[in-house]
Design a protein around this motif. Sequence first.
Motif, PDB file in Angstrom:
ATOM      1  N   ILE A 144     -12.351  -3.946  20.056  1.00 43.15           N
ATOM      2  CA  ILE A 144     -12.761  -2.865  20.963  1.00 43.15           C
ATOM      3  C   ILE A 144     -13.215  -1.646  20.166  1.00 43.15           C
ATOM      4  CG2 ILE A 144     -11.894  -1.207  22.673  1.00 43.15           C
ATOM      5  CD1 ILE A 144     -10.150  -3.514  23.762  1.00 43.15           C
ATOM      6  N   ALA A 145     -12.535  -1.387  19.047  1.00 43.26           N
ATOM      7  CA  ALA A 145     -12.889  -0.240  18.210  1.00 43.26           C
ATOM      8  C   ALA A 145     -14.120  -0.514  17.337  1.00 43.26           C
ATOM      9  CB  ALA A 145     -11.698   0.126  17.318  1.00 43.26           C
ATOM     10  N   ARG A 146     -14.621  -1.747  17.401  1.00 45.55           N
ATOM     11  CA  ARG A 146     -15.794  -2.152  16.619  1.00 45.55           C
ATOM     12  C   ARG A 146     -15.574  -1.980  15.126  1.00 45.55           C
ATOM     13  NH1 ARG A 146     -20.420   0.663  20.324  1.00 45.55           N
ATOM     14  NH2 ARG A 146     -19.972  -0.499  22.214  1.00 45.55           N
ATOM     15  N   SER A 147     -14.423  -2.421  14.684  1.00 54.77           N
ATOM     16  CA  SER A 147     -14.092  -2.343  13.273  1.00 54.77           C
ATOM     17  C   SER A 147     -14.005  -3.748  12.692  1.00 54.77           C
ATOM     18  CB  SER A 147     -12.755  -1.634  13.095  1.00 54.77           C
ATOM     19  OG  SER A 147     -12.355  -1.674  11.740  1.00 54.77           O
ATOM     20  N   ARG A 148     -14.423  -3.875  11.462  1.00 55.96           N
ATOM     21  CA  ARG A 148     -14.345  -5.165  10.788  1.00 55.96           C
ATOM     22  C   ARG A 148     -12.916  -5.537  10.415  1.00 55.96           C
ATOM     23  NH1 ARG A 148     -19.373  -4.297   6.715  1.00 55.96           N
ATOM     24  NH2 ARG A 148     -20.989  -4.278   8.310  1.00 55.96           N
ATOM     25  N   ARG A 149     -11.998  -4.664  10.614  1.00 54.05           N
ATOM     26  CA  ARG A 149     -10.598  -4.948  10.279  1.00 54.05           C
ATOM     27  C   ARG A 149     -10.010  -6.062  11.134  1.00 54.05           C
ATOM     28  NH1 ARG A 149      -8.360   1.199   9.302  1.00 54.05           N
ATOM     29  NH2 ARG A 149      -9.571   1.530   7.418  1.00 54.05           N
ATOM     30  N   PHE A 150     -10.678  -6.400  12.226  1.00 59.46           N
ATOM     31  CA  PHE A 150     -10.175  -7.494  13.058  1.00 59.46           C
ATOM     32  C   PHE A 150     -10.138  -8.794  12.271  1.00 59.46           C
ATOM     33  CE2 PHE A 150     -14.598  -8.567  13.679  1.00 59.46           C
ATOM     34  CZ  PHE A 150     -14.596  -9.929  13.940  1.00 59.46           C
ATOM     35  N   MET A 199     -22.538   9.897  20.533  1.00 60.38           N
ATOM     36  CA  MET A 199     -21.328   9.726  19.765  1.00 60.38           C
ATOM     37  C   MET A 199     -20.962   8.242  19.744  1.00 60.38           C
ATOM     38  SD  MET A 199     -17.802  11.686  20.314  1.00 60.38           S
ATOM     39  CE  MET A 199     -16.330  11.132  19.573  1.00 60.38           C
ATOM     40  N   SER A 200     -20.652   7.746  18.599  1.00 63.42           N
ATOM     41  CA  SER A 200     -20.326   6.331  18.424  1.00 63.42           C
ATOM     42  C   SER A 200     -18.862   6.082  18.761  1.00 63.42           C
ATOM     43  CB  SER A 200     -20.596   5.931  16.968  1.00 63.42           C
ATOM     44  OG  SER A 200     -20.188   4.615  16.758  1.00 63.42           O
ATOM     45  N   SER A 201     -18.581   4.886  19.274  1.00 63.64           N
ATOM     46  CA  SER A 201     -17.188   4.555  19.578  1.00 63.64           C
ATOM     47  C   SER A 201     -16.525   3.849  18.406  1.00 63.64           C
ATOM     48  CB  SER A 201     -17.119   3.675  20.829  1.00 63.64           C
ATOM     49  OG  SER A 201     -17.787   2.468  20.586  1.00 63.64           O
ATOM     50  N   SER A 202     -17.149   3.960  17.240  1.00 64.45           N
ATOM     51  CA  SER A 202     -16.589   3.349  16.047  1.00 64.45           C
ATOM     52  C   SER A 202     -15.321   4.080  15.627  1.00 64.45           C
ATOM     53  CB  SER A 202     -17.614   3.397  14.919  1.00 64.45           C
ATOM     54  OG  SER A 202     -17.077   2.852  13.749  1.00 64.45           O
ATOM     55  N   VAL A 203     -14.509   3.421  14.828  1.00 65.64           N
ATOM     56  CA  VAL A 203     -13.240   3.985  14.419  1.00 65.64           C
ATOM     57  C   VAL A 203     -13.407   5.005  13.298  1.00 65.64           C
ATOM     58  CG1 VAL A 203     -10.863   3.294  13.988  1.00 65.64           C
ATOM     59  CG2 VAL A 203     -12.501   1.585  14.644  1.00 65.64           C
ATOM     60  N   GLU A 204     -14.535   4.962  12.620  1.00 69.59           N
ATOM     61  CA  GLU A 204     -14.735   5.847  11.493  1.00 69.59           C
ATOM     62  C   GLU A 204     -15.558   7.072  11.886  1.00 69.59           C
ATOM     63  OE1 GLU A 204     -16.245   3.724   8.176  1.00 69.59           O
ATOM     64  OE2 GLU A 204     -14.620   2.269   8.194  1.00 69.59           O
ATOM     65  N   HIS A 205     -15.274   8.165  11.213  1.00 67.35           N
ATOM     66  CA  HIS A 205     -16.038   9.388  11.411  1.00 67.35           C
ATOM     67  C   HIS A 205     -17.380   9.261  10.696  1.00 67.35           C
ATOM     68  CE1 HIS A 205     -12.841  11.656  13.344  1.00 67.35           C
ATOM     69  NE2 HIS A 205     -12.002  11.182  12.455  1.00 67.35           N
ATOM     70  N   PRO A 206     -18.331  10.111  11.039  1.00 68.87           N
ATOM     71  CA  PRO A 206     -19.657  10.018  10.415  1.00 68.87           C
ATOM     72  C   PRO A 206     -19.627  10.097   8.891  1.00 68.87           C
ATOM     73  CG  PRO A 206     -19.714  11.528  12.278  1.00 68.87           C
ATOM     74  CD  PRO A 206     -18.281  11.122  12.073  1.00 68.87           C
ATOM     75  N   LYS A 207     -18.693  10.828   8.321  1.00 68.80           N
ATOM     76  CA  LYS A 207     -18.629  10.975   6.866  1.00 68.80           C
ATOM     77  C   LYS A 207     -17.932   9.793   6.207  1.00 68.80           C
ATOM     78  CE  LYS A 207     -18.690  15.974   6.933  1.00 68.80           C
ATOM     79  NZ  LYS A 207     -18.003  17.200   6.564  1.00 68.80           N
ATOM     80  N   GLY A 208     -17.510   8.795   6.988  1.00 67.63           N
ATOM     81  CA  GLY A 208     -16.865   7.629   6.418  1.00 67.63           C
ATOM     82  C   GLY A 208     -15.348   7.738   6.350  1.00 67.63           C
ATOM     83  N   LEU A 254       2.899 -13.276  16.535  1.00 66.38           N
ATOM     84  CA  LEU A 254       1.558 -13.774  16.852  1.00 66.38           C
ATOM     85  C   LEU A 254       0.921 -12.944  17.959  1.00 66.38           C
ATOM     86  CD1 LEU A 254      -0.638 -15.945  16.458  1.00 66.38           C
ATOM     87  CD2 LEU A 254       0.570 -17.302  18.180  1.00 66.38           C
ATOM     88  N   PHE A 255       1.680 -12.657  19.001  1.00 62.02           N
ATOM     89  CA  PHE A 255       1.180 -11.855  20.120  1.00 62.02           C
ATOM     90  C   PHE A 255       0.791 -10.449  19.658  1.00 62.02           C
ATOM     91  CE2 PHE A 255       1.933  -8.974  23.739  1.00 62.02           C
ATOM     92  CZ  PHE A 255       0.956  -9.464  24.593  1.00 62.02           C
ATOM     93  N   ILE A 256       1.641  -9.828  18.848  1.00 64.68           N
ATOM     94  CA  ILE A 256       1.341  -8.482  18.344  1.00 64.68           C
ATOM     95  C   ILE A 256       0.060  -8.492  17.530  1.00 64.68           C
ATOM     96  CG2 ILE A 256       2.144  -6.702  16.730  1.00 64.68           C
ATOM     97  CD1 ILE A 256       5.016  -7.362  17.718  1.00 64.68           C
ATOM     98  N   ASN A 257      -0.099  -9.502  16.686  1.00 64.79           N
ATOM     99  CA  ASN A 257      -1.314  -9.578  15.874  1.00 64.79           C
ATOM    100  C   ASN A 257      -2.545  -9.869  16.719  1.00 64.79           C
ATOM    101  OD1 ASN A 257      -0.916  -9.231  12.825  1.00 64.79           O
ATOM    102  ND2 ASN A 257       0.888 -10.369  13.480  1.00 64.79           N
ATOM    103  N   LEU A 258      -2.386 -10.632  17.786  1.00 66.98           N
ATOM    104  CA  LEU A 258      -3.513 -10.839  18.706  1.00 66.98           C
ATOM    105  C   LEU A 258      -3.921  -9.523  19.372  1.00 66.98           C
ATOM    106  CD1 LEU A 258      -2.576 -14.238  20.356  1.00 66.98           C
ATOM    107  CD2 LEU A 258      -4.544 -13.766  18.889  1.00 66.98           C
ATOM    108  N   LEU A 259      -2.931  -8.691  19.690  1.00 64.42           N
ATOM    109  CA  LEU A 259      -3.240  -7.373  20.254  1.00 64.42           C
ATOM    110  C   LEU A 259      -4.026  -6.515  19.254  1.00 64.42           C
ATOM    111  CD1 LEU A 259       0.053  -6.436  22.148  1.00 64.42           C
ATOM    112  CD2 LEU A 259      -2.125  -7.175  23.128  1.00 64.42           C
ATOM    113  N   PHE A 260      -3.648  -6.614  17.970  1.00 64.54           N
ATOM    114  CA  PHE A 260      -4.394  -5.868  16.951  1.00 64.54           C
ATOM    115  C   PHE A 260      -5.821  -6.391  16.822  1.00 64.54           C
ATOM    116  CE2 PHE A 260      -0.247  -4.406  15.206  1.00 64.54           C
ATOM    117  CZ  PHE A 260      -0.525  -3.046  15.247  1.00 64.54           C
TER     118      PHE A 260
END
Length: 111
Positions: free
Chosen positions: A70-76, A1-10, A58-64
């Motif tokens: 950690i979620a391995r998403s390109r949204r960072f 199981m991948s720790s990615s944020v997306e499900h297998p179907k996208g 700034l701190f909140i956005n750094l947390l995101f």
Amino acid sequence: MSSSVEHPKGKTSFFTRIIWVLNIFALTGLALSYLAAYVSPNKIWWLALFGLGYEIMLFINLLFVVYWLIARSRRFWVSLVFILLGIGKYLESSNSILSRRMKKFYAKKEI
């Protein structure tokens, strides 16, 4: 199981969508805090409040950024780009710790 944020179907999970919406709100707050430096409080008084809350935003956005990494998403990248767009203004300000240290360092070199 991948720790990615997306499900297998996208499809993204409900939790991920909620986090993304919160991230968008935080990015909007950060953008408004950047804008506050250029708009007079006499014209738009409430925008100055975002300017006062810059470090919190700034701190909140750094947390995101950390969350998306950690979620391995390109949204960072979205949060990181917003942070980098305005970090120069923060470093220029006389209130930042890094700015004070840099001024002391360069003051010693001029002597």
